[in-house]
Design an enzyme around this catalytic site. Structure first.
Site, short mmCIF file in Angstrom:
data_model
loop_
_atom_site.label_atom_id
_atom_site.label_comp_id
_atom_site.label_asym_id
_atom_site.label_seq_id
_atom_site.Cartn_x
_atom_site.Cartn_y
_atom_site.Cartn_z
N ASP A 55 12.12 15.21 34.26
CA ASP A 55 12.38 16.60 33.54
C ASP A 55 13.53 17.67 33.59
O ASP A 55 14.34 16.35 33.67
CB ASP A 55 11.55 17.13 34.84
CG ASP A 55 10.60 18.43 34.87
OD1 ASP A 55 10.82 19.46 33.91
OD2 ASP A 55 10.89 19.22 35.78
N LEU A 56 13.64 18.34 33.33
CA LEU A 56 14.86 18.60 33.55
C LEU A 56 15.74 19.60 34.15
O LEU A 56 15.90 19.44 35.13
CB LEU A 56 15.16 19.69 31.92
CG LEU A 56 16.24 20.31 31.33
CD1 LEU A 56 17.79 19.70 31.30
CD2 LEU A 56 16.22 21.17 30.14
N ASP A 57 14.74 20.78 34.19
CA ASP A 57 14.75 22.32 35.30
C ASP A 57 14.96 21.90 36.90
O ASP A 57 13.34 20.46 37.26
CB ASP A 57 14.05 23.09 35.14
CG ASP A 57 14.53 23.83 33.75
OD1 ASP A 57 15.78 23.80 33.12
OD2 ASP A 57 13.74 24.85 33.76
N THR A 95 18.65 25.35 36.39
CA THR A 95 19.05 25.89 35.64
C THR A 95 17.87 26.82 36.73
O THR A 95 17.42 27.99 35.99
CB THR A 95 17.99 26.07 34.17
OG1 THR A 95 17.22 25.04 34.49
CG2 THR A 95 19.14 24.68 33.35
N LYS A 128 7.55 27.46 39.32
CA LYS A 128 8.11 26.02 38.99
C LYS A 128 6.65 25.51 38.12
O LYS A 128 5.85 25.49 38.43
CB LYS A 128 7.93 25.81 40.65
CG LYS A 128 9.74 25.11 41.10
CD LYS A 128 10.19 24.71 41.99
CE LYS A 128 11.16 23.76 42.07
NZ LYS A 128 11.56 23.25 43.29
N SER A 145 10.07 18.27 29.15
CA SER A 145 9.95 19.81 29.89
C SER A 145 9.66 20.72 29.30
O SER A 145 9.69 20.30 28.00
CB SER A 145 12.33 19.82 30.09
OG SER A 145 11.73 20.53 29.74
N ALA A 146 9.56 21.44 29.81
CA ALA A 146 8.32 22.27 29.06
C ALA A 146 9.78 22.97 28.85
O ALA A 146 9.19 24.41 27.81
CB ALA A 146 7.61 22.93 30.53
N SER A 147 10.56 22.93 28.45
CA SER A 147 11.48 24.11 28.45
C SER A 147 11.62 24.07 26.77
O SER A 147 11.25 22.69 26.19
CB SER A 147 12.70 23.24 29.15
OG SER A 147 14.21 24.33 28.33
N ASN A 162 14.47 25.42 25.85
CA ASN A 162 15.96 25.38 25.36
C ASN A 162 16.11 24.01 26.10
O ASN A 162 17.93 24.09 26.12
CB ASN A 162 16.45 25.98 26.42
CG ASN A 162 15.88 28.19 25.76
OD1 ASN A 162 16.18 28.29 25.07
ND2 ASN A 162 14.90 28.39 27.05
N LYS A 170 1.79 20.86 31.78
CA LYS A 170 1.36 20.13 33.30
C LYS A 170 1.08 21.24 33.61
O LYS A 170 0.97 22.08 33.95
CB LYS A 170 2.93 19.69 33.97
CG LYS A 170 3.96 19.17 33.17
CD LYS A 170 5.22 19.25 33.59
CE LYS A 170 6.69 18.35 33.09
NZ LYS A 170 7.99 19.02 33.12
N GLU A 193 10.58 13.96 38.86
CA GLU A 193 9.92 15.63 38.45
C GLU A 193 10.41 16.45 39.67
O GLU A 193 10.34 15.55 40.62
CB GLU A 193 8.28 15.45 38.54
CG GLU A 193 8.29 15.69 36.94
CD GLU A 193 8.41 17.59 36.59
OE1 GLU A 193 8.14 18.12 37.39
OE2 GLU A 193 7.85 17.71 35.70
N ASP A 194 10.54 17.80 40.23
CA ASP A 194 10.79 18.28 40.83
C ASP A 194 9.60 19.05 41.04
O ASP A 194 9.36 19.65 42.30
CB ASP A 194 11.64 18.64 40.82
CG ASP A 194 11.90 20.25 40.36
OD1 ASP A 194 11.22 19.82 39.20
OD2 ASP A 194 12.47 21.31 40.25
#
Length: 219
Positions: free
Chosen positions: A10-12, A18, A46, A115-117, A119, A146, A170-171
């Site tokens: 995942d990203l964030d 971010t 989140k 990721s859902a982002s 960006n 998700k 994942e967080d």
């Protein structure tokens, strides 16, 4: 023996933090609507889409809004968020992440972002880690949020690796659930009390030993 696995991040909150910029952008919208939006409230967002996040914030303030207003606020939120990202650099990569990415690269493992982002690419570029990723699946590539496992399944598919040979970092609870539904190994990054559904849990990447990664590869 070819032990190539798919390592999906995942990203964030996993690669970079971010979340603080999302919080500032949402707080700005909330304040303009006289809604008190706290860090605790931000936990509700989140792993949630931008549209759903706005609905949650409006619900906190019992604010009714037309679709036209909602669309305007969503654009404004994203523009504010992107303005915070302009100054991002390598220092924004969370502690311990680079060590793991380098190790996986050295061991010729499949590395993907899930990721859902929307960006994700510019963020990975600005923070200097884009080259580590073989595959990027972000919010522009999927239709289901998700805990639907679509984003992770698509990443494994693009890496040509079986979901059962995939590991997800994942967080968020929704992200861990998505990995579990996909029958992937789920690694939670964060608090054990929140991410207790994960197969493995670490406070952050500095706690992940090389031996743990080697074990995942050899399984």
């Amino acid at each position: 023996m070819n032990n190539k696995k798919a390592f999906i991040f995942d990203l964030d909150g996993v690669i970079v933090d971010t979340a603080k910029y999302h919080f500032l952008a949402w707080q700005k919208i909330a304040q303009s609507l006289n809604i008190n939006f706290t860090h605790e409230d931000n936990e509700l967002l989140k792993g949630v889409s931008r549209v759903r996040s706005l609905d949650i914030i409006l619900g906190l303030g019992n604010v009714q809004a037309s679709q036209e207003d909602k669309d305007k606020w969503l654009i404004q939120k994203n523009e504010d968020y992107l303005s915070y990202l302009v100054d991002m650099d390598e220092s924004e990569v969370l502690p311990g992440v680079l060590k793991i990415l380098k190790l996986l690269k050295e061991k010729n493992q499949g590395i993907a972002l899930g990721s859902a982002s929307k960006n994700a690419r510019p963020i990975l570029e600005k923070t200097g880690v884009l080259s580590y990723f073989d595959v990027i699946v972000d919010g522009n590539d999927v239709t289901n949020a998700k805990p639907d496992p679509e984003v992770f399944l698509k990443a494994a598919q693009l890496l040509h690796i079986d979901p059962k040979n995939s590991i997800v970092f994942e967080d968020s609870v929704a992200g861990i659930q998505a990995a579990n539904i996909a029958e992937m190994v789920s690694v939670g990054i964060g608090e054990e009390t929140i991410l207790h559904e994960a197969d493995h849990i670490f406070k952050d990447f500095t706690q992940i030993e090389t031996s743990f990664i080697n074990d995942l590869i050899s399984q």
